[in-house]
Design a protein around this motif. Structure first.
Motif, PDB file in Angstrom:
ATOM      1  N   PRO A 175      -6.047   2.017   2.059  1.00 59.57           N
ATOM      2  CA  PRO A 175      -6.533   1.948   0.675  1.00 59.57           C
ATOM      3  C   PRO A 175      -5.355   1.687  -0.257  1.00 59.57           C
ATOM      4  O   PRO A 175      -4.225   2.079   0.025  1.00 59.57           O
ATOM      5  CB  PRO A 175      -7.132   3.333   0.438  1.00 59.57           C
ATOM      6  N   ALA A 176      -5.606   1.045  -1.382  1.00 57.04           N
ATOM      7  CA  ALA A 176      -4.536   0.754  -2.345  1.00 57.04           C
ATOM      8  C   ALA A 176      -3.906   2.034  -2.880  1.00 57.04           C
ATOM      9  O   ALA A 176      -2.735   2.032  -3.289  1.00 57.04           O
ATOM     10  CB  ALA A 176      -5.096  -0.074  -3.495  1.00 57.04           C
ATOM     11  N   SER A 177      -4.650   3.128  -2.885  1.00 57.89           N
ATOM     12  CA  SER A 177      -4.134   4.396  -3.401  1.00 57.89           C
ATOM     13  C   SER A 177      -3.031   4.983  -2.523  1.00 57.89           C
ATOM     14  O   SER A 177      -2.370   5.945  -2.917  1.00 57.89           O
ATOM     15  CB  SER A 177      -5.267   5.406  -3.536  1.00 57.89           C
ATOM     16  N   VAL A 218       5.387 -10.685 -16.079  1.00 58.79           N
ATOM     17  CA  VAL A 218       5.288  -9.319 -15.572  1.00 58.79           C
ATOM     18  C   VAL A 218       3.878  -8.761 -15.789  1.00 58.79           C
ATOM     19  O   VAL A 218       3.296  -8.134 -14.897  1.00 58.79           O
ATOM     20  CB  VAL A 218       6.330  -8.405 -16.253  1.00 58.79           C
ATOM     21  N   LEU A 219       3.321  -9.021 -16.966  1.00 62.71           N
ATOM     22  CA  LEU A 219       1.984  -8.512 -17.265  1.00 62.71           C
ATOM     23  C   LEU A 219       0.955  -9.063 -16.296  1.00 62.71           C
ATOM     24  O   LEU A 219       0.090  -8.325 -15.806  1.00 62.71           O
ATOM     25  CB  LEU A 219       1.604  -8.877 -18.702  1.00 62.71           C
ATOM     26  N   ASN A 220       1.060 -10.350 -15.985  1.00 68.38           N
ATOM     27  CA  ASN A 220       0.105 -10.964 -15.055  1.00 68.38           C
ATOM     28  C   ASN A 220       0.195 -10.345 -13.667  1.00 68.38           C
ATOM     29  O   ASN A 220      -0.825 -10.024 -13.039  1.00 68.38           O
ATOM     30  CB  ASN A 220       0.352 -12.473 -14.962  1.00 68.38           C
ATOM     31  N   GLU A 280      -2.554  -7.895 -11.712  1.00 70.45           N
ATOM     32  CA  GLU A 280      -3.116  -8.207 -10.389  1.00 70.45           C
ATOM     33  C   GLU A 280      -2.978  -7.011  -9.450  1.00 70.45           C
ATOM     34  O   GLU A 280      -3.892  -6.709  -8.676  1.00 70.45           O
ATOM     35  CB  GLU A 280      -2.409  -9.417  -9.783  1.00 70.45           C
ATOM     36  N   LEU A 281      -1.834  -6.330  -9.519  1.00 73.78           N
ATOM     37  CA  LEU A 281      -1.629  -5.155  -8.676  1.00 73.78           C
ATOM     38  C   LEU A 281      -2.567  -4.022  -9.083  1.00 73.78           C
ATOM     39  O   LEU A 281      -3.119  -3.309  -8.221  1.00 73.78           O
ATOM     40  CB  LEU A 281      -0.172  -4.689  -8.761  1.00 73.78           C
ATOM     41  N   LYS A 282      -2.754  -3.848 -10.401  1.00 72.81           N
ATOM     42  CA  LYS A 282      -3.673  -2.812 -10.875  1.00 72.81           C
ATOM     43  C   LYS A 282      -5.107  -3.101 -10.451  1.00 72.81           C
ATOM     44  O   LYS A 282      -5.870  -2.187 -10.126  1.00 72.81           O
ATOM     45  CB  LYS A 282      -3.600  -2.711 -12.407  1.00 72.81           C
ATOM     46  N   ASP A 283      -5.458  -4.385 -10.465  1.00 73.84           N
ATOM     47  CA  ASP A 283      -6.807  -4.774 -10.043  1.00 73.84           C
ATOM     48  C   ASP A 283      -7.065  -4.424  -8.579  1.00 73.84           C
ATOM     49  O   ASP A 283      -8.215  -4.212  -8.163  1.00 73.84           O
ATOM     50  CB  ASP A 283      -7.027  -6.271 -10.261  1.00 73.84           C
ATOM     51  N   LEU A 284      -5.966  -4.361  -7.799  1.00 68.66           N
ATOM     52  CA  LEU A 284      -6.089  -3.962  -6.392  1.00 68.66           C
ATOM     53  C   LEU A 284      -6.247  -2.452  -6.265  1.00 68.66           C
ATOM     54  O   LEU A 284      -6.617  -1.956  -5.194  1.00 68.66           O
ATOM     55  CB  LEU A 284      -4.855  -4.405  -5.594  1.00 68.66           C
ATOM     56  N   GLY A 285      -5.939  -1.705  -7.347  1.00 74.59           N
ATOM     57  CA  GLY A 285      -6.032  -0.249  -7.316  1.00 74.59           C
ATOM     58  C   GLY A 285      -4.698   0.430  -7.047  1.00 74.59           C
ATOM     59  O   GLY A 285      -4.647   1.622  -6.725  1.00 74.59           O
ATOM     60  N   ILE A 286      -3.589  -0.313  -7.195  1.00 74.06           N
ATOM     61  CA  ILE A 286      -2.254   0.221  -6.912  1.00 74.06           C
ATOM     62  C   ILE A 286      -1.659   0.840  -8.165  1.00 74.06           C
ATOM     63  O   ILE A 286      -1.743   0.279  -9.256  1.00 74.06           O
ATOM     64  CB  ILE A 286      -1.327  -0.905  -6.399  1.00 74.06           C
ATOM     65  N   LYS A 342       3.011   0.129 -24.139  1.00 71.41           N
ATOM     66  CA  LYS A 342       1.639  -0.039 -24.639  1.00 71.41           C
ATOM     67  C   LYS A 342       0.928  -1.194 -23.937  1.00 71.41           C
ATOM     68  O   LYS A 342      -0.260  -1.096 -23.608  1.00 71.41           O
ATOM     69  CB  LYS A 342       1.685  -0.286 -26.147  1.00 71.41           C
ATOM     70  N   LYS A 343       1.653  -2.281 -23.694  1.00 68.69           N
ATOM     71  CA  LYS A 343       1.019  -3.477 -23.147  1.00 68.69           C
ATOM     72  C   LYS A 343       0.810  -3.429 -21.639  1.00 68.69           C
ATOM     73  O   LYS A 343      -0.153  -3.979 -21.118  1.00 68.69           O
ATOM     74  CB  LYS A 343       1.849  -4.717 -23.498  1.00 68.69           C
ATOM     75  N   PHE A 344       1.757  -2.813 -20.920  1.00 65.11           N
ATOM     76  CA  PHE A 344       1.716  -2.895 -19.460  1.00 65.11           C
ATOM     77  C   PHE A 344       0.833  -1.807 -18.852  1.00 65.11           C
ATOM     78  O   PHE A 344       0.794  -0.674 -19.340  1.00 65.11           O
ATOM     79  CB  PHE A 344       3.126  -2.776 -18.885  1.00 65.11           C
ATOM     80  N   PRO A 345       0.165  -2.115 -17.740  1.00 67.56           N
ATOM     81  CA  PRO A 345      -0.699  -1.132 -17.061  1.00 67.56           C
ATOM     82  C   PRO A 345       0.130  -0.185 -16.198  1.00 67.56           C
ATOM     83  O   PRO A 345       0.102  -0.231 -14.963  1.00 67.56           O
ATOM     84  CB  PRO A 345      -1.611  -2.020 -16.203  1.00 67.56           C
ATOM     85  N   ILE A 346       0.853   0.705 -16.860  1.00 72.04           N
ATOM     86  CA  ILE A 346       1.773   1.609 -16.167  1.00 72.04           C
ATOM     87  C   ILE A 346       1.104   2.974 -15.967  1.00 72.04           C
ATOM     88  O   ILE A 346       0.351   3.451 -16.812  1.00 72.04           O
ATOM     89  CB  ILE A 346       3.067   1.768 -16.994  1.00 72.04           C
ATOM     90  N   ASP A 347       1.423   3.599 -14.825  1.00 67.78           N
ATOM     91  CA  ASP A 347       0.856   4.908 -14.517  1.00 67.78           C
ATOM     92  C   ASP A 347       1.890   6.028 -14.556  1.00 67.78           C
ATOM     93  O   ASP A 347       1.550   7.180 -14.817  1.00 67.78           O
ATOM     94  CB  ASP A 347       0.222   4.895 -13.117  1.00 67.78           C
ATOM     95  N   ILE A 348       3.155   5.696 -14.263  1.00 64.99           N
ATOM     96  CA  ILE A 348       4.178   6.738 -14.070  1.00 64.99           C
ATOM     97  C   ILE A 348       5.493   6.326 -14.723  1.00 64.99           C
ATOM     98  O   ILE A 348       5.930   5.175 -14.585  1.00 64.99           O
ATOM     99  CB  ILE A 348       4.428   6.969 -12.549  1.00 64.99           C
ATOM    100  N   LEU A 349       6.130   7.265 -15.419  1.00 63.67           N
ATOM    101  CA  LEU A 349       7.487   7.070 -15.934  1.00 63.67           C
ATOM    102  C   LEU A 349       8.428   7.977 -15.146  1.00 63.67           C
ATOM    103  O   LEU A 349       8.160   9.166 -14.975  1.00 63.67           O
ATOM    104  CB  LEU A 349       7.571   7.432 -17.415  1.00 63.67           C
ATOM    105  N   LYS A 350       9.555   7.404 -14.684  1.00 65.95           N
ATOM    106  CA  LYS A 350      10.553   8.185 -13.964  1.00 65.95           C
ATOM    107  C   LYS A 350      11.792   8.329 -14.848  1.00 65.95           C
ATOM    108  O   LYS A 350      12.412   7.328 -15.211  1.00 65.95           O
ATOM    109  CB  LYS A 350      10.901   7.510 -12.633  1.00 65.95           C
TER     110      LYS A 350
END
Length: 561
Positions: free
Chosen positions: A429-431, A448-450, A454-460, A478-486
């Motif tokens: 699974p992508a998760s 980068v946004l594109n 595409e990666l987010k659409d896969l569920g990653i 704000k623009k990028f589909p980011i989930d985690i900041l390190k």
């Protein structure tokens, strides 16, 4: 007595006629000719001097010819004038002179002593531009983009400078300057923006607060500066050159910090010809880039041995995959509330029979530079996915592994497809995985946004590594589909003694929470750091306090089975 007077008068007549003849020579000579007195003051000149030096006669008349030269050159020239006065012989001298707009021109000067009368003497000098005609010289020896001297001019000038330095027992330094990550900026912002950065760099270098130096643009993002001076002058030059890059370059209303790496060689200690001096400065530059970039280093003979080792290491790296020398280590990311571990970061390691365990700081930049990072990166993705599948089949579930993607690898438009195919190959699974990018990679918003989408659409899930050290912008977040900041370890390292680091870390955590992002602190090594991060509501942490990166077998033993 009458005879003596007659001979004296005849001598005066001959001298005066000789002077008239030389004055006629000044005006009619095709080349640049001027007359000067014994103190070096300019008395007259022909129009060819204007063509060569861009001065009109009224601008030079009564000025000293020494004003057209650097101090050490003027001293040498004065010695030749004195020699001509004593010996009554012509002298020839090659040197640099400055034209009206401050450009250096390498010329050959022929000195002729002329007696105006019994007591008054002057010099007539012819000046020949060694580098062809002025127009040809401009295009042959100057860089069209920056207007600086080019590589060809550098070599020509160094030959003459070495002769001068050898004669005067002087030293000079070669600064080989490289703009860090310029190719990346050029690819992302476009050639026009890249050219603008090069032009502004040239302008900053020309405005350096240094004496007796010259700037050259030798290729792409590389510049060379030659500086005459003692050791203190040379050290000061290195500091000042580095400092001009502290100010951001503003491109399209965005500020970009571009650091420089500088390699330095010194004549005559590091070489007595132009090729050797440039080579050794380049060797020192390579050492700087291999050790983290953004600073300067002086050449030393031991660098040659180290560079040979570096080249040899590259040859071995090319065959590392087929020889099974690469491996993946995993570092756990710990939940600071529960203490549970539900994610890991995959980190590449290389164990070579000749070099042993090679630091990623050494071999990854080489892989990036040579393009080897592409096949190595694909191997990492495949190996991690394969291992995750093995763990799942043996009962380990509900965890994910972060995979670092290099800037060069991320530019490949097929990356989302490659990851998707690998997930399908191992029926994952992508998760199960997370893609980790660096903050600097986010500058190329369009591409980068594109890819991220595409990666987010896969569920990653997408994480941003080293946050706070590069080109932080709320606009990117704000623009990028980011989930985690390190949070970069540079802020964590002195967290328990630096209020500034505490403030920065607190701000990043606060920002992440408000944007509904997960936040992970890197480089945690002490219990005090853990407690402080917990008080700031940081969700996860990784670092030596919890565990070093370890092999897959060690992960299995510790956490899974």
């Amino acid at each position: 007595m009458t005879k003596d007077v007659t001979e004296l008068e005849m001598g005066k007549k001959v001298l005066l006629e000789s002077n008239k003849a030389y004055e006629a020579l000044v005006q009619r000579h095709i080349g640049a000719v001027m007359s000067i007195d014994v103190s070096g003051n300019i008395l007259s000149m022909n129009e060819s001097v204007n063509d060569l030096l861009l001065y009109k006669e009224n601008e030079l008349k009564s000025r000293s010819i020494f004003n057209l030269m650097e101090k050490h050159t003027a001293q040498d020239f004065q010695l030749l004038l004195n020699k001509s006065l004593v010996s009554h012989q012509d002298q020839t001298f090659s040197c640099y002179v400055y034209n009206r707009i401050g450009e250096k021109i390498f010329v050959s000067i022929h000195i002729m002593l002329v007696a105006v009368d019994i007591n008054i003497k002057r010099f007539f000098i012819t000046i020949q531009n060694i580098n062809k005609s002025a127009v040809e010289n401009r295009f042959a020896l100057h860089d069209e983009l920056t207007g600086l001297w080019n590589q060809h001019a550098l070599l020509e000038h160094m030959k003459m400078l070495i002769l001068e330095a050898k004669k005067a027992n002087r030293q000079f330094a070669i600064y080989y300057i490289d703009l860090d990550r310029f190719k990346y900026f050029n690819d992302i912002l476009g050639k026009q923006a890249g050219d603008e950065i090069l032009k502004r760099t040239a302008q900053r270098l020309q405005r350096l607060n240094l004496d007796d130096f010259q700037v050259y643009h030798v290729n792409s993002d590389r510049f060379i500066i030659i500086l005459n001076g003692n050791q203190d002058d040379i050290e000061k030059g290195a500091v000042l050159i580095s400092a001009i890059f502290n100010e951001p370059f503003q491109i399209e209303e965005e500020d970009y910090i571009i650091a420089s790496s500088i390699g330095i060689s010194i004549y005559p200690n590091d070489g007595e010809d132009e090729e050797t001096l440039i080579k050794h400065a380049d060797t020192a530059l390579s050492q700087v880039k291999d050790s983290g970039k953004g600073h300067y280093r002086f050449y030393s003979s031991r660098m040659d041995v180290e560079f040979q080792q570096y080249i040899l290491m590259g040859k071995h790296l090319r065959r590392a995959i087929e020889k099974n020398e690469l491996m993946i280590h995993y570092q756990p990311q710990v939940d600071l509330k529960s203490g549970e571990i539900e994610s890991f970061e995959a980190l590449l390691r290389w164990n070579n029979p000749k070099f042993g365990n090679v630091s990623p700081l050494k071999f990854i930049p080489f892989a990036e530079e040579t393009g080897l990072i592409i096949p190595i990166g694909e191997w990492v993705i495949d190996t991690v996915c394969k291992k995750v599948k093995e763990w799942q089949e043996r009962g380990a579930v509900d965890f994910r592994v972060a995979i670092n993607i290099s800037p060069k690898q991320f530019k490949a438009p097929y990356l989302p497809k490659l990851i998707h195919q690998t997930l399908r190959k191992y029926d994952l699974p992508a998760s199960a995985i997370e893609i980790e990018i660096t903050e600097t990679m986010m500058m190329d918003i369009g591409n980068v946004l594109n890819i991220l989408q595409e990666l987010k659409d896969l569920g990653i899930k997408i994480s941003v590594d080293d946050f706070g050290t590069g080109y932080s912008s709320l606009n990117y977040i704000k623009k990028f589909p980011i989930d985690i900041l390190k949070i970069d370890q540079s802020f964590i390292r002195e967290l328990n003694i630096s209020q500034k680091d505490v403030a920065i870390t607190k701000t990043i955590i606060h920002l992440a929470h408000h944007l509904d992002l997960e936040v992970i602190a890197e480089g945690v090594e002490e219990q005090e750091q853990v407690k402080l991060l917990q008080s700031l509501n940081c969700q996860k942490a990784q670092g030596y306090y919890f565990s070093r990166p370890v092999s897959a077998e060690e992960i299995e033993h510790r956490y899974f089975y």
